[in-house]
Write a protein that holds these residues in place. Sequence first.
Motif, short mmCIF file in Angstrom:
data_model
loop_
_atom_site.label_atom_id
_atom_site.label_comp_id
_atom_site.label_asym_id
_atom_site.label_seq_id
_atom_site.Cartn_x
_atom_site.Cartn_y
_atom_site.Cartn_z
N GLU A 196 -14.22 53.26 -14.58
CA GLU A 196 -13.03 53.72 -13.86
C GLU A 196 -12.34 52.59 -13.10
O GLU A 196 -11.36 52.83 -12.38
CB GLU A 196 -13.41 54.83 -12.88
CG GLU A 196 -13.87 56.12 -13.55
CD GLU A 196 -12.75 56.77 -14.34
OE1 GLU A 196 -11.66 56.93 -13.78
OE2 GLU A 196 -12.96 57.09 -15.54
N GLY A 197 -12.89 51.40 -13.22
CA GLY A 197 -12.29 50.27 -12.53
C GLY A 197 -12.42 50.34 -11.02
O GLY A 197 -11.56 49.87 -10.28
N ARG A 198 -13.49 50.96 -10.55
CA ARG A 198 -13.70 51.06 -9.09
C ARG A 198 -14.59 49.94 -8.59
O ARG A 198 -15.51 49.52 -9.30
CB ARG A 198 -14.39 52.38 -8.73
CG ARG A 198 -13.80 53.61 -9.33
CD ARG A 198 -12.64 54.13 -8.51
NE ARG A 198 -12.20 55.36 -9.14
CZ ARG A 198 -12.72 56.55 -8.89
NH1 ARG A 198 -13.69 56.66 -8.02
NH2 ARG A 198 -12.27 57.62 -9.51
N ASP A 199 -14.37 49.57 -7.37
CA ASP A 199 -15.24 48.60 -6.71
C ASP A 199 -16.23 49.40 -5.87
O ASP A 199 -15.86 49.99 -4.84
CB ASP A 199 -14.41 47.68 -5.83
CG ASP A 199 -15.26 46.65 -5.10
OD1 ASP A 199 -16.51 46.73 -5.22
OD2 ASP A 199 -14.69 45.80 -4.40
N ILE A 200 -17.50 49.43 -6.29
CA ILE A 200 -18.48 50.29 -5.60
C ILE A 200 -18.67 49.88 -4.14
O ILE A 200 -18.96 50.71 -3.29
CB ILE A 200 -19.83 50.30 -6.36
CG1 ILE A 200 -20.69 51.47 -5.88
CG2 ILE A 200 -20.56 48.98 -6.24
CD1 ILE A 200 -21.89 51.76 -6.74
N SER A 201 -18.44 48.60 -3.87
CA SER A 201 -18.66 48.14 -2.49
C SER A 201 -17.62 48.73 -1.53
O SER A 201 -17.79 48.65 -0.32
CB SER A 201 -18.63 46.61 -2.45
OG SER A 201 -17.33 46.14 -2.74
N ARG A 202 -16.55 49.32 -2.07
CA ARG A 202 -15.53 49.94 -1.20
C ARG A 202 -15.65 51.46 -1.20
O ARG A 202 -14.79 52.16 -0.68
CB ARG A 202 -14.15 49.51 -1.68
CG ARG A 202 -14.00 48.00 -1.65
CD ARG A 202 -12.67 47.56 -2.17
NE ARG A 202 -11.57 48.00 -1.31
CZ ARG A 202 -10.32 47.64 -1.47
NH1 ARG A 202 -10.00 46.83 -2.46
NH2 ARG A 202 -9.38 48.07 -0.66
N SER A 203 -16.72 51.96 -1.80
CA SER A 203 -16.86 53.41 -1.97
C SER A 203 -17.51 54.08 -0.77
O SER A 203 -18.30 53.46 -0.04
CB SER A 203 -17.72 53.72 -3.20
OG SER A 203 -17.06 53.33 -4.36
N THR A 204 -17.19 55.37 -0.64
CA THR A 204 -17.91 56.23 0.30
C THR A 204 -18.83 57.10 -0.54
O THR A 204 -18.37 57.87 -1.39
CB THR A 204 -16.95 57.10 1.11
OG1 THR A 204 -16.13 56.24 1.91
CG2 THR A 204 -17.70 58.08 1.99
N LEU A 205 -20.13 56.96 -0.33
CA LEU A 205 -21.14 57.64 -1.14
C LEU A 205 -21.64 58.88 -0.42
O LEU A 205 -22.02 58.81 0.75
CB LEU A 205 -22.32 56.70 -1.40
CG LEU A 205 -23.58 57.32 -2.01
CD1 LEU A 205 -23.35 57.72 -3.46
CD2 LEU A 205 -24.77 56.37 -1.90
N LEU A 206 -21.64 60.01 -1.13
CA LEU A 206 -22.26 61.23 -0.61
C LEU A 206 -23.43 61.59 -1.52
O LEU A 206 -23.27 61.66 -2.74
CB LEU A 206 -21.24 62.38 -0.59
CG LEU A 206 -21.83 63.80 -0.41
CD1 LEU A 206 -22.55 63.93 0.93
CD2 LEU A 206 -20.72 64.85 -0.53
N ILE A 207 -24.58 61.83 -0.92
CA ILE A 207 -25.73 62.34 -1.69
C ILE A 207 -26.05 63.74 -1.19
O ILE A 207 -26.38 63.92 0.00
CB ILE A 207 -26.96 61.42 -1.57
CG1 ILE A 207 -26.61 60.01 -2.09
CG2 ILE A 207 -28.13 61.99 -2.36
CD1 ILE A 207 -27.74 59.00 -1.95
N VAL A 208 -25.92 64.71 -2.06
CA VAL A 208 -26.25 66.10 -1.73
C VAL A 208 -27.69 66.33 -2.18
O VAL A 208 -28.05 66.06 -3.33
CB VAL A 208 -25.30 67.08 -2.46
CG1 VAL A 208 -25.66 68.53 -2.10
CG2 VAL A 208 -23.86 66.78 -2.12
N GLY A 209 -28.52 66.81 -1.27
CA GLY A 209 -29.96 66.90 -1.58
C GLY A 209 -30.61 65.55 -1.32
O GLY A 209 -31.50 65.12 -2.05
N ALA A 210 -30.17 64.91 -0.24
CA ALA A 210 -30.55 63.52 0.00
C ALA A 210 -32.01 63.35 0.40
O ALA A 210 -32.55 62.25 0.29
CB ALA A 210 -29.65 62.92 1.09
N THR A 211 -32.65 64.39 0.89
CA THR A 211 -34.02 64.20 1.39
C THR A 211 -35.08 64.44 0.32
O THR A 211 -36.26 64.22 0.56
CB THR A 211 -34.31 65.14 2.58
OG1 THR A 211 -34.12 66.49 2.13
CG2 THR A 211 -33.38 64.84 3.73
#
Lengths: 252, 395
Positions: free
Chosen positions: B167-182
Amino acid sequence: MEPLIGVNCSAIECTSLSTSAPIWQDILAQAMTGELLAAMNYASLSEICEDPAEVADALEHSECERGHAAAFAAEGRKIGVEVCNNVDAKHWKRLREAFLRCVTERDFIGCLIVQEIMLESFAVASYSRVGKVGPGSLGATFARIAAEEGEHVDHAMSILRAERARNAQRFDDKVYRLHLDVMTTLAQMLAKECKDGHCEVCHASCVKPSLSEVSLSAAELRGASLQQYLKTLDMLGIPGEVTLRWVTQLPV
Amino acid sequence: MGHAVASVTTRAIDADFALIGHQESWQAAADVLAVLRGPERTPLPDGEIKDILPWIPPRAVCHVDIESIVRTKNGGAKAHGLYIDSFIPPDRLEAAYVHENIARVRAAAASAIQAGAKIVGLGGFSSILIEGNFDQLPERHGTVFTTGNTLTVAFIVQGIQKMCALEGRDISRSTLLIVGATGDVGSGCARCLAPLVRRVLLSARNAERLRRLAAELEADGVQVEIATDLQRFSAEADVVICAASLASPSLLLGRIAPYAIVCDAGYPKNLSPTAEMPDAKVFFGGLGQITGGMRFTPNFHGVLNRHPFPDVVHGCLLEGMALALEHRFEPFSQGRGFITQERVEKIETIAARHGIYLAPLYNADGPVEDGTSLPHGMIEGSIFRLKEKRPCAQM
């Protein structure tokens, strides 16, 4: 065919006649027929045993099964119904004929496979389920007989395991051949609906649609029986993926 | 009856590996039973399947043979295994059936031990049931168990990186959400990806576990925001990993950021089919492909691995296969919360050595890439650095 075996029961006073009595009457009739068939099978087995101890064992088992049949008849009288039996009913007759073919071939191991692995799996599982929901002494009798039949299976298991250890492929082939014959008939008996007419054991119409009135179902009895059969085959050491295929190929 | 009793061999097959799984839908279960019944018999009606399946004791369903890209004198290195189905009914994955389901996984584990499997991979829900309860498994007799979660994490993270590249995204500029993170997988993803993104949002139902995970990540210098409301952060993230333990695809994330990349890594899937995520780039995560080849006997291709690409398997199962090909019969992934970047690198290196790579990405609508090429600059086979070259001839 051998004649029907008479059951000698002591008179027991009828204590009640509930609305579910006709359902229990048919359940008891199927169980009693199965026990009488087992008694006949063990008696036939005794004829091909060579060791006197084996003859005595087979005859003892036959008497034990006859006692179970008598116990079921007595439970019927307690609830005010006469429990009939019909070992010549079409499915039971086919099961008996399958056993007699093994006897004719003097195939002791084949006899054990039919009686102990196939028919007893069905008996142990279905009696156990009935034992959980049956009222009072009727339920207790089913539970007790299920436990006793389980002991019969345990007894045969060591013999059959030893036989399989001698030649697993030959043994498994034999079980499969008998499975096609016997379990196909049992699967038809256990089907949720009797699609090929009256079973000739139920006293009126088929009992299966009424089983829910006594907290049972045909699907549950079939499921429990096939599960018990698979577990028994597991104990023999036949690979699970093989027996799973056998069972899933049975008619429904 | 006086027949002699001989000793009985209990370990009949001596498989290199066993895979324990279950079907996530009634259709999948019906397809398995149809193969077992054979083409000459009519398939069982749906009602019969629902009546019969719950009674089937856990047992092997088929043999699985896999091949590595590592060459030996006799061709590719091979491993032989079994697929064992716990026959958990698809409608009994809820918490109400947890004891019944643990008993089923235990029985499946006993089958694997009986078959002499040297390593057992616990697929999907099986590993969730057992990950904190390894002491509930039967006595092992030389068989080791792995949840396979470390390789699952590796493939999720690789998938996120690949999708960002596509998708041509720069991961270092991303906001990451993890659902079920624990969970084991969710927390593993957090440890691997948190250092690579701009902002980290974690959601899970257990507040105490969330706080512990956040503290761990913050100790490594990562700022973390947490929420027990699974929908709390939906609109803020542009990269979302769904790794919750759900009995059915029921997760509704609410308003998702436009063009967010969403990885559904659950088994069963997390995202509800009714989830409205217009313009989101959804893909199924945690899947790998065994490029040396995989054969089922009887033939369950397309039935046990229902993916639009060949030889695709969940990472949790591939981990056991990779370790079997490597002759490393060790419980690589056990317990919850032990998946680190270092462990992920280690297992992906082993997997890549045997030709087990991230599968081409796809979602419910089909492939999201053609499966034959990667964007320029995308690192294959490793989430952090290039470890193995992927042989061209293997696909």
